[in-house]
Design a protein around this motif. Structure first.
Motif, short mmCIF file in Angstrom:
data_model
loop_
_atom_site.label_atom_id
_atom_site.label_comp_id
_atom_site.label_asym_id
_atom_site.label_seq_id
_atom_site.Cartn_x
_atom_site.Cartn_y
_atom_site.Cartn_z
N GLY A 1 3.16 0.24 -9.87
CA GLY A 1 4.17 -1.10 -9.54
C GLY A 1 3.47 -1.87 -7.89
O GLY A 1 3.62 -2.40 -7.52
N ALA A 2 2.08 -1.67 -7.63
CA ALA A 2 1.22 -1.94 -6.60
C ALA A 2 -0.19 -1.45 -6.16
O ALA A 2 0.20 -0.51 -7.33
N VAL A 3 -0.92 -2.69 -6.08
CA VAL A 3 -1.74 -2.17 -5.58
C VAL A 3 -2.04 -1.93 -4.12
O VAL A 3 -1.53 -2.51 -3.41
N LEU A 4 -3.01 -0.90 -3.78
CA LEU A 4 -2.61 -0.42 -2.86
C LEU A 4 -4.43 -0.33 -2.06
O LEU A 4 -5.32 -0.13 -3.32
N THR A 5 -4.46 -0.70 -0.85
CA THR A 5 -5.74 -0.72 -0.48
C THR A 5 -6.28 -0.18 0.84
O THR A 5 -4.81 -0.42 1.43
N ALA A 6 -7.32 -0.41 1.55
CA ALA A 6 -7.67 0.83 2.48
C ALA A 6 -7.42 -0.57 3.49
O ALA A 6 -7.08 -0.01 4.86
N TYR A 7 -7.64 -1.26 3.41
CA TYR A 7 -7.88 -2.38 4.38
C TYR A 7 -7.94 -4.00 4.09
O TYR A 7 -8.21 -3.96 3.00
N ARG A 8 -7.51 -4.90 4.80
CA ARG A 8 -6.90 -6.12 4.07
C ARG A 8 -8.65 -6.82 3.73
O ARG A 8 -8.69 -7.19 3.09
N SER A 9 -9.85 -6.77 4.92
CA SER A 9 -10.83 -7.32 4.43
C SER A 9 -11.24 -6.73 2.90
O SER A 9 -12.21 -7.39 2.22
N MET A 10 -11.26 -5.57 2.21
CA MET A 10 -11.37 -4.89 0.93
C MET A 10 -10.90 -6.20 0.19
O MET A 10 -11.62 -6.31 -1.07
N ILE A 11 -9.55 -6.61 0.22
CA ILE A 11 -9.01 -8.03 -1.35
C ILE A 11 -9.62 -9.66 -0.36
O ILE A 11 -10.34 -10.08 -0.96
N SER A 12 -9.95 -9.65 0.90
CA SER A 12 -10.32 -10.78 1.84
C SER A 12 -10.21 -10.74 2.74
O SER A 12 -9.20 -10.38 3.90
N PRO A 13 -11.52 -11.26 3.66
CA PRO A 13 -11.22 -11.40 5.35
C PRO A 13 -11.00 -12.83 5.93
O PRO A 13 -10.18 -12.71 6.60
N ARG A 14 -10.45 -13.40 4.49
CA ARG A 14 -9.84 -15.07 4.52
C ARG A 14 -8.42 -14.82 3.91
O ARG A 14 -8.05 -14.55 3.81
N PHE B 1 3.32 -5.40 -5.76
CA PHE B 1 3.56 -5.43 -3.99
C PHE B 1 1.92 -5.61 -3.70
O PHE B 1 1.49 -4.07 -4.71
N LEU B 2 0.75 -5.59 -3.07
CA LEU B 2 0.06 -5.62 -2.59
C LEU B 2 0.17 -4.55 -1.01
O LEU B 2 0.96 -4.85 -0.18
N CYS B 3 -0.52 -3.72 -1.50
CA CYS B 3 0.30 -2.41 -0.08
C CYS B 3 -1.34 -2.23 0.33
O CYS B 3 -2.38 -1.98 -0.26
N VAL B 4 -1.28 -2.20 2.45
CA VAL B 4 -2.60 -2.49 2.99
C VAL B 4 -2.14 -0.89 3.49
O VAL B 4 -2.00 -0.82 4.95
N GLN B 5 -2.83 0.18 3.77
CA GLN B 5 -2.93 1.67 4.64
C GLN B 5 -3.94 1.15 4.95
O GLN B 5 -4.96 2.14 5.49
N GLU B 6 -3.93 0.18 6.31
CA GLU B 6 -4.49 0.19 7.50
C GLU B 6 -4.45 1.22 8.19
O GLU B 6 -3.91 1.06 9.14
N TYR C 1 -2.25 8.07 1.93
CA TYR C 1 -0.94 7.11 1.89
C TYR C 1 -0.35 7.77 1.11
O TYR C 1 1.20 7.95 0.92
N ALA C 2 -0.60 7.69 -0.40
CA ALA C 2 0.43 6.87 -1.41
C ALA C 2 1.05 8.69 -1.62
O ALA C 2 2.27 8.94 -1.71
N GLU C 3 -0.08 10.40 -1.33
CA GLU C 3 0.96 11.48 -1.42
C GLU C 3 2.31 11.45 -0.11
O GLU C 3 2.93 11.74 -0.49
N THR C 4 1.51 10.61 1.08
CA THR C 4 2.70 10.78 2.15
C THR C 4 4.07 10.03 1.48
O THR C 4 5.44 10.81 1.53
N PHE C 5 4.14 9.14 0.78
CA PHE C 5 5.27 8.42 -0.02
C PHE C 5 5.46 9.20 -1.29
O PHE C 5 7.11 8.87 -2.34
#
Length: 154
Positions: free
Chosen positions: A108-121, A138-143, A68-72
């Motif tokens: 400039g950003a925190v990139l994570t694969a899924y929202r649940s890796m931050i929290s399911p809540r 900013f927080l970027c979710v690459q779901e 995902y990061a490579e794409t941008f």
């Protein structure tokens, strides 16, 4: 509790929480890749963050984030993985390190694969996203869309 790094940049394999419990923390710096462009080009920098339970392998999620990061055309400065499972976000040392990198303007950003890796809540996820923004990123979710593995009938 924040993670301290050794002189060589390698984190300790375990970190001790304020309550005395130990947790595995994995932080790595990916290999630098050369990109076309002038030497003065400054690319957007991100930290990849993953959180998995126990001894689960985060490599697939991290690999998806790399793609995902490579794409941008983003530069990945760190890959951080907490092996703490369902621990709330405010109790994770790796996430605290990622937030510190944003505050220090190292990324400039925190990139994570899924929202649940931050929290399911939702409320916890929103709190983390707001904290990242408060620190200047900013927080970027690459779901990635899930592949349907269930056969469809005719």
């Amino acid at each position: 509790m924040h993670t301290t790094f050794t002189e060589g940049g390698a984190p300790p394999p375990f970190v001790r929480r304020e309550n005395g419990a130990e947790a595995v923390l994995s932080v790595s710096q990916p290999k630098a890749t050369s990109m076309a462009g002038s030497a003065g080009d400054e690319r957007f920098k991100v930290v990849i963050y993953a959180c998995v339970a126990g001894n689960a392998n985060p490599e697939r999620a991290i690999s998806e984030c790399r793609e995902y990061a490579e794409t941008f055309g983003w530069t990945i400065t760190h890959e951080i993985c907490d092996n703490t499972g369902l621990l709330p976000p405010q109790g994770r040392d790796g996430l605290a390190t990622a937030l510190d990198l944003v505050q220090a303007k190292a990324v400039g950003a925190v990139l994570t694969a899924y929202r649940s890796m931050i929290s399911p809540r939702h409320e916890e996820f929103d709190e983390v996203a707001a904290e990242v923004e408060k620190r200047g990123g900013f927080l970027c979710v690459q779901e990635a869309p899930r592949r349907n593995t269930i056969p469809t009938g005719r």
